[in-house]
Design a protein around this motif. Structure first.
Motif, mmCIF file in Angstrom:
data_model
loop_
_atom_site.group_PDB
_atom_site.id
_atom_site.type_symbol
_atom_site.label_atom_id
_atom_site.label_comp_id
_atom_site.label_asym_id
_atom_site.label_seq_id
_atom_site.Cartn_x
_atom_site.Cartn_y
_atom_site.Cartn_z
ATOM 1 N N ASN A 1 -3.835 -3.042 -0.821
ATOM 2 C CA ASN A 1 -3.824 -1.818 -1.628
ATOM 3 C C ASN A 1 -4.310 -0.501 -0.703
ATOM 4 O O ASN A 1 -3.913 0.533 -1.110
ATOM 5 C CB ASN A 1 -4.384 -1.991 -3.070
ATOM 6 C CG ASN A 1 -3.682 -2.938 -4.038
ATOM 7 O OD1 ASN A 1 -2.453 -2.532 -4.154
ATOM 8 N ND2 ASN A 1 -4.183 -3.696 -4.763
ATOM 9 N N VAL A 2 -5.087 -0.775 0.072
ATOM 10 C CA VAL A 2 -5.788 0.271 0.673
ATOM 11 C C VAL A 2 -5.638 0.451 2.219
ATOM 12 O O VAL A 2 -6.012 1.331 2.871
ATOM 13 C CB VAL A 2 -7.255 0.533 0.475
ATOM 14 C CG1 VAL A 2 -7.786 0.406 -1.165
ATOM 15 C CG2 VAL A 2 -8.027 -0.719 1.170
ATOM 16 N N SER A 3 -4.770 -0.640 2.877
ATOM 17 C CA SER A 3 -4.630 -0.603 4.248
ATOM 18 C C SER A 3 -4.356 0.822 4.766
ATOM 19 O O SER A 3 -4.537 1.210 5.978
ATOM 20 C CB SER A 3 -3.960 -1.891 4.637
ATOM 21 O OG SER A 3 -2.681 -1.814 4.230
ATOM 22 N N CYS A 4 -3.188 1.263 4.226
ATOM 23 C CA CYS A 4 -2.402 2.297 4.639
ATOM 24 C C CYS A 4 -3.330 3.709 4.467
ATOM 25 O O CYS A 4 -2.948 4.947 4.784
ATOM 26 C CB CYS A 4 -1.042 2.461 4.262
ATOM 27 S SG CYS A 4 -0.171 1.216 4.759
ATOM 28 N N LEU A 5 -4.328 3.620 3.756
ATOM 29 C CA LEU A 5 -5.205 4.877 3.309
ATOM 30 C C LEU A 5 -6.330 4.924 4.171
ATOM 31 O O LEU A 5 -7.363 5.981 3.926
ATOM 32 C CB LEU A 5 -5.261 4.743 1.739
ATOM 33 C CG LEU A 5 -3.992 4.801 0.831
ATOM 34 C CD1 LEU A 5 -4.547 4.819 -0.534
ATOM 35 C CD2 LEU A 5 -3.321 6.082 1.090
ATOM 36 N N MET A 6 -6.824 3.965 4.778
ATOM 37 C CA MET A 6 -8.041 3.769 5.405
ATOM 38 C C MET A 6 -8.403 4.868 6.690
ATOM 39 O O MET A 6 -7.441 5.323 7.298
ATOM 40 C CB MET A 6 -8.429 2.716 6.127
ATOM 41 C CG MET A 6 -8.572 1.448 5.210
ATOM 42 S SD MET A 6 -8.802 -0.036 6.219
ATOM 43 C CE MET A 6 -9.572 -1.051 4.884
ATOM 44 N N ASP A 7 -9.456 5.560 6.510
ATOM 45 C CA ASP A 7 -9.785 6.522 7.567
ATOM 46 C C ASP A 7 -10.176 5.956 8.835
ATOM 47 O O ASP A 7 -11.336 5.527 8.950
ATOM 48 C CB ASP A 7 -10.780 7.533 6.998
ATOM 49 C CG ASP A 7 -11.277 8.645 8.123
ATOM 50 O OD1 ASP A 7 -10.697 8.811 8.906
ATOM 51 O OD2 ASP A 7 -11.886 9.501 7.546
ATOM 52 N N PRO B 1 -2.606 1.470 10.367
ATOM 53 C CA PRO B 1 -3.877 0.747 10.033
ATOM 54 C C PRO B 1 -4.727 0.715 11.385
ATOM 55 O O PRO B 1 -4.472 0.674 12.554
ATOM 56 C CB PRO B 1 -3.448 -0.498 9.251
ATOM 57 C CG PRO B 1 -2.173 -0.713 9.987
ATOM 58 C CD PRO B 1 -1.452 0.563 10.529
ATOM 59 N N GLY C 1 0.750 -1.204 0.159
ATOM 60 C CA GLY C 1 -0.114 -0.208 -0.067
ATOM 61 C C GLY C 1 0.949 1.037 -0.051
ATOM 62 O O GLY C 1 2.033 1.370 -0.120
ATOM 63 N N THR C 2 0.023 2.506 0.115
ATOM 64 C CA THR C 2 0.877 3.583 0.263
ATOM 65 C C THR C 2 0.323 4.406 1.232
ATOM 66 O O THR C 2 -0.855 4.143 1.541
ATOM 67 C CB THR C 2 0.793 4.410 -1.102
ATOM 68 O OG1 THR C 2 -0.594 4.713 -1.613
ATOM 69 C CG2 THR C 2 1.321 3.609 -2.290
ATOM 70 N N GLY C 3 0.978 5.426 1.504
ATOM 71 C CA GLY C 3 0.417 6.313 2.606
ATOM 72 C C GLY C 3 0.961 6.080 4.204
ATOM 73 O O GLY C 3 1.960 5.546 4.242
#
Length: 329
Positions: free
Chosen positions: A288-294, A210, A204-206
């Protein structure tokens, strides 16, 4: 005879030669544990070398992840534990957060939109949140009785290209009741679990922060799926992987009886048992989205307090949590 036996074990895959080791590891010199046994080296090395394809562009392999995440063997000795609840200040914040969410629960817009046939589920949802609220209050009122710590079996330390996974050999042996064979099986699952944390971050990115109630069950899920794939691979360790899957699935499932953070780990067993066939897509999506979750959005908080600090007894609520997870992805 000793030399002949070693040659035979190496030929038939029961013993791995040092030059064939794809799994690299070092020791914590200050808290140095014993070395891996021959059986542990063979099992862990084969797990590390196995490539599990996910979607068209992603795969999971421990040996590949070792490019940036090294493996360290260490003694725990009670130094690292996983607490059932966070520090008091954080627990007070969570208690206030859930209190606010419970206020006017049935007046919320998304509640009013539900068809009448779904109200039974909604009542279970509200009842569960009230139970979670009460358990948190008990922990605040009686911290000595409610807040129990469990020795950590492993850990992942994220530091970008210089990250590390630590296996606490003594804690794994204790959890396996000092049974050498079960120690080897559990060591394999813990290795995979911790490297799935590395996988989630580096794919992921960000910013790597998590939501634990998602991250931990997904790491458990990934490790169980990986063992399942190896068990059906035809490799020399397939039988051991099958036994490791059965043994550690029971351990993950038992976490559903815990109070606090650990309860959410048990959701990994549900994901494996009910959604194994969707594993490639689900693992890739989450990575892919784990580090971008709010972590503070409504969907994340609704999900969190369905799993924390107690695990739901109802299969209908488990299915609801899965739908919440899919929403977040």
């Amino acid at each position: 005879m000793g030399v002949l036996r070693n040659m035979t074990e190496e030929y038939f895959g029961d013993k791995v030669r040092e030059e064939d080791m794809v799994l690299k590891y070092s020791f914590n010199e200050k808290f140095k544990p014993r070395d891996l046994t021959s059986g542990e080296k063979t099992f862990l090395n084969a797990l590390a070398g196995y490539t599990m394809p996910l979607d068209k562009s992603l795969f999971f392999q421990v040996a590949d992840l070792q490019r940036h995440t090294k493996l360290v063997l260490s003694m725990n000795g009670g130094r690292y534990t996983r607490s059932g609840f966070p520090e008091r200040e954080e627990l007070e914040r969570e208690f206030a957060e859930l209190s606010k969410m419970l206020d006017g629960f049935r007046d919320k817009p998304w509640c009013k939109k539900l068809p009448e046939e779904n109200w039974d589920l909604f009542e279970m949802w509200e009842k569960l949140w009230k139970i979670q609220h009460e358990k948190m209050k008990e922990a605040l009122d009686n911290p000595e009785k409610s807040v129990k710590s469990i020795p950590s079996l492993g850990a992942y330390y994220n530091n970008g290209s210089d990250s590390k996974v630590v296996l606490f050999v003594d804690a794994i042996e204790e959890e396996a009741k000092k049974n050498p064979y079960n120690t080897m099986l559990l060591m394999g699952q813990v290795l995979l679990h911790e490297y799935f944390h590395s996988f989630h971050f580096h794919v992921g990115t960000g910013v790597g922060n998590p939501l634990r109630c998602v991250e931990e069950p997904m790491a458990e899920y990934g490790s169980l799926v990986m063992l399942d794939r190896v068990a059906s691979s035809g490799l020399s360790i397939a039988k051991e992987a099958e036994k490791a899957l059965k043994y550690t699935l029971g351990l993950v499932k038992s976490k559903q009886q815990s109070i606090g953070d650990t309860a959410a780990y048990g959701f990994g067993a549900y994901l494996y048992e009910r959604h194994k066939d969707d594993s490639s897509n689900l693992i890739a999506q989450y990575a892919n989205v784990s580090c971008l979750m709010d972590n503070s959005c409504n969907e994340a908080l609704e999900y969190k307090y369905l799993l924390y600090p107690t695990y739901p007894a109802s299969p209908a609520v488990e299915a609801l949590i899965y739908e919440k997870l899919k929403e977040m992805l």
